[in-house]
Write a protein that holds these residues in place. Structure first.
Motif, PDB file in Angstrom:
ATOM      1  N   ILE A   1     -30.146 -73.474  36.576  1.00 56.85           N
ATOM      2  CA  ILE A   1     -28.706 -73.444  36.820  1.00 56.85           C
ATOM      3  C   ILE A   1     -28.110 -72.110  36.397  1.00 56.85           C
ATOM      4  CG2 ILE A   1     -26.501 -74.476  36.112  1.00 56.85           C
ATOM      5  CD1 ILE A   1     -28.146 -77.137  35.809  1.00 56.85           C
ATOM      6  N   ALA A   2     -28.497 -71.640  35.217  1.00 58.64           N
ATOM      7  CA  ALA A   2     -27.963 -70.368  34.716  1.00 58.64           C
ATOM      8  C   ALA A   2     -28.368 -69.205  35.616  1.00 58.64           C
ATOM      9  CB  ALA A   2     -28.452 -70.137  33.288  1.00 58.64           C
ATOM     10  N   ARG A   3     -29.580 -69.229  36.120  1.00 62.59           N
ATOM     11  CA  ARG A   3     -30.038 -68.156  37.012  1.00 62.59           C
ATOM     12  C   ARG A   3     -29.239 -68.133  38.304  1.00 62.59           C
ATOM     13  NH1 ARG A   3     -36.579 -67.218  36.891  1.00 62.59           N
ATOM     14  NH2 ARG A   3     -36.900 -67.332  34.635  1.00 62.59           N
ATOM     15  N   TYR A   4     -29.021 -69.307  38.884  1.00 60.76           N
ATOM     16  CA  TYR A   4     -28.234 -69.360  40.114  1.00 60.76           C
ATOM     17  C   TYR A   4     -26.786 -68.932  39.853  1.00 60.76           C
ATOM     18  CZ  TYR A   4     -31.690 -71.537  43.203  1.00 60.76           C
ATOM     19  OH  TYR A   4     -32.788 -71.786  44.006  1.00 60.76           O
ATOM     20  N   ASP A   5     -26.202 -69.408  38.774  1.00 56.88           N
ATOM     21  CA  ASP A   5     -24.822 -69.030  38.463  1.00 56.88           C
ATOM     22  C   ASP A   5     -24.685 -67.519  38.309  1.00 56.88           C
ATOM     23  OD1 ASP A   5     -23.779 -71.582  38.554  1.00 56.88           O
ATOM     24  OD2 ASP A   5     -23.892 -71.915  36.388  1.00 56.88           O
ATOM     25  N   GLU A   6     -25.668 -66.900  37.674  1.00 59.37           N
ATOM     26  CA  GLU A   6     -25.619 -65.454  37.471  1.00 59.37           C
ATOM     27  C   GLU A   6     -25.824 -64.705  38.789  1.00 59.37           C
ATOM     28  OE1 GLU A   6     -27.784 -61.918  34.834  1.00 59.37           O
ATOM     29  OE2 GLU A   6     -28.512 -63.979  34.705  1.00 59.37           O
ATOM     30  N   GLN A   7     -26.820 -65.121  39.556  1.00 62.33           N
ATOM     31  CA  GLN A   7     -27.103 -64.454  40.830  1.00 62.33           C
ATOM     32  C   GLN A   7     -25.910 -64.525  41.778  1.00 62.33           C
ATOM     33  OE1 GLN A   7     -29.726 -62.823  42.145  1.00 62.33           O
ATOM     34  NE2 GLN A   7     -31.390 -63.147  40.703  1.00 62.33           N
ATOM     35  N   LEU A   8     -25.231 -65.661  41.794  1.00 65.54           N
ATOM     36  CA  LEU A   8     -24.153 -65.909  42.751  1.00 65.54           C
ATOM     37  C   LEU A   8     -22.776 -65.531  42.223  1.00 65.54           C
ATOM     38  CD1 LEU A   8     -25.491 -69.380  43.903  1.00 65.54           C
ATOM     39  CD2 LEU A   8     -25.396 -67.327  45.329  1.00 65.54           C
ATOM     40  N   ASP A   9     -22.705 -65.122  40.961  1.00 63.47           N
ATOM     41  CA  ASP A   9     -21.424 -64.795  40.328  1.00 63.47           C
ATOM     42  C   ASP A   9     -20.443 -65.947  40.500  1.00 63.47           C
ATOM     43  OD1 ASP A   9     -19.621 -63.321  38.878  1.00 63.47           O
ATOM     44  OD2 ASP A   9     -19.026 -62.018  40.533  1.00 63.47           O
TER      45      ASP A   9
ATOM     46  N   GLY B   1     -25.396 -84.727  37.263  1.00 59.92           N
ATOM     47  CA  GLY B   1     -26.614 -84.692  36.470  1.00 59.92           C
ATOM     48  C   GLY B   1     -26.443 -83.955  35.153  1.00 59.92           C
ATOM     49  N   SER B   2     -27.520 -83.965  34.400  1.00 59.34           N
ATOM     50  CA  SER B   2     -27.544 -83.325  33.093  1.00 59.34           C
ATOM     51  C   SER B   2     -28.260 -81.986  33.174  1.00 59.34           C
ATOM     52  CB  SER B   2     -28.282 -84.229  32.093  1.00 59.34           C
ATOM     53  OG  SER B   2     -28.526 -83.541  30.884  1.00 59.34           O
ATOM     54  N   GLU B   3     -27.854 -81.066  32.309  1.00 57.19           N
ATOM     55  CA  GLU B   3     -28.539 -79.779  32.262  1.00 57.19           C
ATOM     56  C   GLU B   3     -29.867 -79.874  31.516  1.00 57.19           C
ATOM     57  OE1 GLU B   3     -26.313 -76.444  30.997  1.00 57.19           O
ATOM     58  OE2 GLU B   3     -24.645 -76.796  32.379  1.00 57.19           O
ATOM     59  N   THR B   4     -30.093 -80.974  30.825  1.00 59.45           N
ATOM     60  CA  THR B   4     -31.356 -81.130  30.106  1.00 59.45           C
ATOM     61  C   THR B   4     -32.452 -81.579  31.065  1.00 59.45           C
ATOM     62  OG1 THR B   4     -30.882 -83.436  29.531  1.00 59.45           O
ATOM     63  CG2 THR B   4     -30.138 -81.727  27.993  1.00 59.45           C
ATOM     64  N   GLY B   5     -33.684 -81.386  30.648  1.00 65.88           N
ATOM     65  CA  GLY B   5     -34.814 -81.772  31.473  1.00 65.88           C
ATOM     66  C   GLY B   5     -35.448 -80.568  32.136  1.00 65.88           C
ATOM     67  N   THR B   6     -36.452 -80.851  32.934  1.00 61.85           N
ATOM     68  CA  THR B   6     -37.190 -79.778  33.601  1.00 61.85           C
ATOM     69  C   THR B   6     -37.119 -79.942  35.115  1.00 61.85           C
ATOM     70  OG1 THR B   6     -39.269 -81.026  33.497  1.00 61.85           O
ATOM     71  CG2 THR B   6     -38.788 -79.507  31.673  1.00 61.85           C
ATOM     72  N   VAL B   7     -37.415 -78.839  35.787  1.00 55.58           N
ATOM     73  CA  VAL B   7     -37.422 -78.817  37.250  1.00 55.58           C
ATOM     74  C   VAL B   7     -38.755 -78.267  37.726  1.00 55.58           C
ATOM     75  CG1 VAL B   7     -36.386 -77.794  39.312  1.00 55.58           C
ATOM     76  CG2 VAL B   7     -34.922 -78.538  37.426  1.00 55.58           C
ATOM     77  N   GLU B   8     -39.411 -79.027  38.590  1.00 58.54           N
ATOM     78  CA  GLU B   8     -40.633 -78.551  39.228  1.00 58.54           C
ATOM     79  C   GLU B   8     -40.450 -78.383  40.733  1.00 58.54           C
ATOM     80  OE1 GLU B   8     -43.885 -81.100  38.286  1.00 58.54           O
ATOM     81  OE2 GLU B   8     -43.780 -80.703  36.121  1.00 58.54           O
ATOM     82  N   ARG B   9     -39.675 -79.292  41.347  1.00 59.06           N
ATOM     83  CA  ARG B   9     -39.455 -79.236  42.790  1.00 59.06           C
ATOM     84  C   ARG B   9     -37.959 -79.263  43.073  1.00 59.06           C
ATOM     85  NH1 ARG B   9     -42.747 -83.101  46.719  1.00 59.06           N
ATOM     86  NH2 ARG B   9     -44.310 -81.538  46.150  1.00 59.06           N
ATOM     87  N   VAL B  10     -37.534 -78.378  43.995  1.00 57.90           N
ATOM     88  CA  VAL B  10     -36.126 -78.280  44.363  1.00 57.90           C
ATOM     89  C   VAL B  10     -35.996 -78.497  45.865  1.00 57.90           C
ATOM     90  CG1 VAL B  10     -34.023 -76.904  44.217  1.00 57.90           C
ATOM     91  CG2 VAL B  10     -35.848 -76.532  42.552  1.00 57.90           C
ATOM     92  N   ALA B  11     -35.055 -79.348  46.255  1.00 60.47           N
ATOM     93  CA  ALA B  11     -34.741 -79.563  47.671  1.00 60.47           C
ATOM     94  C   ALA B  11     -33.471 -78.799  48.015  1.00 60.47           C
ATOM     95  CB  ALA B  11     -34.565 -81.051  47.957  1.00 60.47           C
TER      96      ALA B  11
END
Length: 254
Positions: free
Chosen positions: A7-15, A32-42
């Motif tokens: 989330i932080a990476r996208y927010d930074e890239q997209l300003d 959703g929650s910011e906690t947890g992990t991500v392996e697959r993104v749709a």
């Protein structure tokens, strides 16, 4: 990867923060929650029952869309809103949304993707909206005729919907302004910058007369078709970060 990191990476890239005061959409993590992990993104253009169910079926930990679920707030989570949100919560699938930030980004955005396909050069921001821009303009590397530009836009992914053209401008088109989705309100700016054509997704009744009076060609290539580029760019970024990705294509024909 930690969900918070994605989330932080996208927010930074997209300003994302720069659009907070001009966009009705709640950009960033909507569900959703910011906690947890991500392996697959749709990835999908729209957050709707069809795309949410497909994301769950694909085993996604996060769904990234251009059009989200929250436009200025939710009064109640019932009916259609509940039917969309419940599968995300029940399956711990986060929903990340980027609306105007993904329109206006000059390399990752929807307009930038259209400009890539049209091989525009000397690009500049277009579509002023307060302190930000939501489109892009440039000069074609080769001159288009009206029919050639129409045929190129017909190749976009919109379920076979033909591009509608208001051909009130020059027969030969070099200077092109792009504002995807519903961008007809920026016709006056296109006229002011000397554009031969405005490429957008959908029109309004008054744009016919405005285009005729301005002497600018307007190409209505489909709201959906012109806004697949941004989420595909975000999918490419996720792949670079080592995440599995899947693109969910649900063309509306509109």
């Amino acid at each position: 990867m930690d969900r918070a990191d994605v989330i932080a990476r996208y927010d930074e890239q997209l300003d994302t923060a720069a659009y907070a005061d001009v966009d009705a959409s709640a950009n960033g993590l909507q569900v959703g929650s910011e906690t947890g992990t991500v392996e697959r993104v749709a990835f999908a253009v729209d957050a709707a029952e069809a795309t949410i169910e497909a994301a769950v079926d694909a085993g996604a930990d996060l769904l990234v869309t251009h059009h989200g679920l929250v436009w200025g707030g939710l009064d109640r989570v019932t009916g259609r809103e509940y039917d969309r949100i419940a599968p995300l919560v029940e399956n711990d699938v986060g929903l990340y949304v980027s609306h105007l930030p993904l329109d206006g980004h000059q390399s990752l955005g929807n307009a930038a993707g259209v400009a890539d396909r049209l091989e525009l050069e000397g690009r500049e921001p277009f579509g002023e909206l307060g302190p930000v821009h939501v489109g892009q303009r440039g000069r074609a590397s080769r001159t288009y005729t009206v029919e050639e530009l129409r045929e190129t836009l017909d190749g976009f992914d919109n379920g076979g919907r033909p591009t509608q053209v208001l051909d009130f401008g020059p027969d030969e088109i070099s200077e092109i302004a792009v504002l995807t989705g519903s961008g007809a309100d920026w016709l006056s700016e296109a006229e002011a910058v000397g554009a031969d054509a405005l490429v957008t997704g959908e029109g309004k009744q008054q744009v016919y007369h405005e285009a005729r009076e301005a002497g600018v060609n307007v190409f209505l290539a489909g709201h959906y078709a012109t806004e697949t580029f941004g989420v595909r760019s975000l999918a490419a970024l996720a792949s670079e970060w080592g995440l599995e990705t899947t693109y969910l294509d649900f063309p509306t024909g509109l």
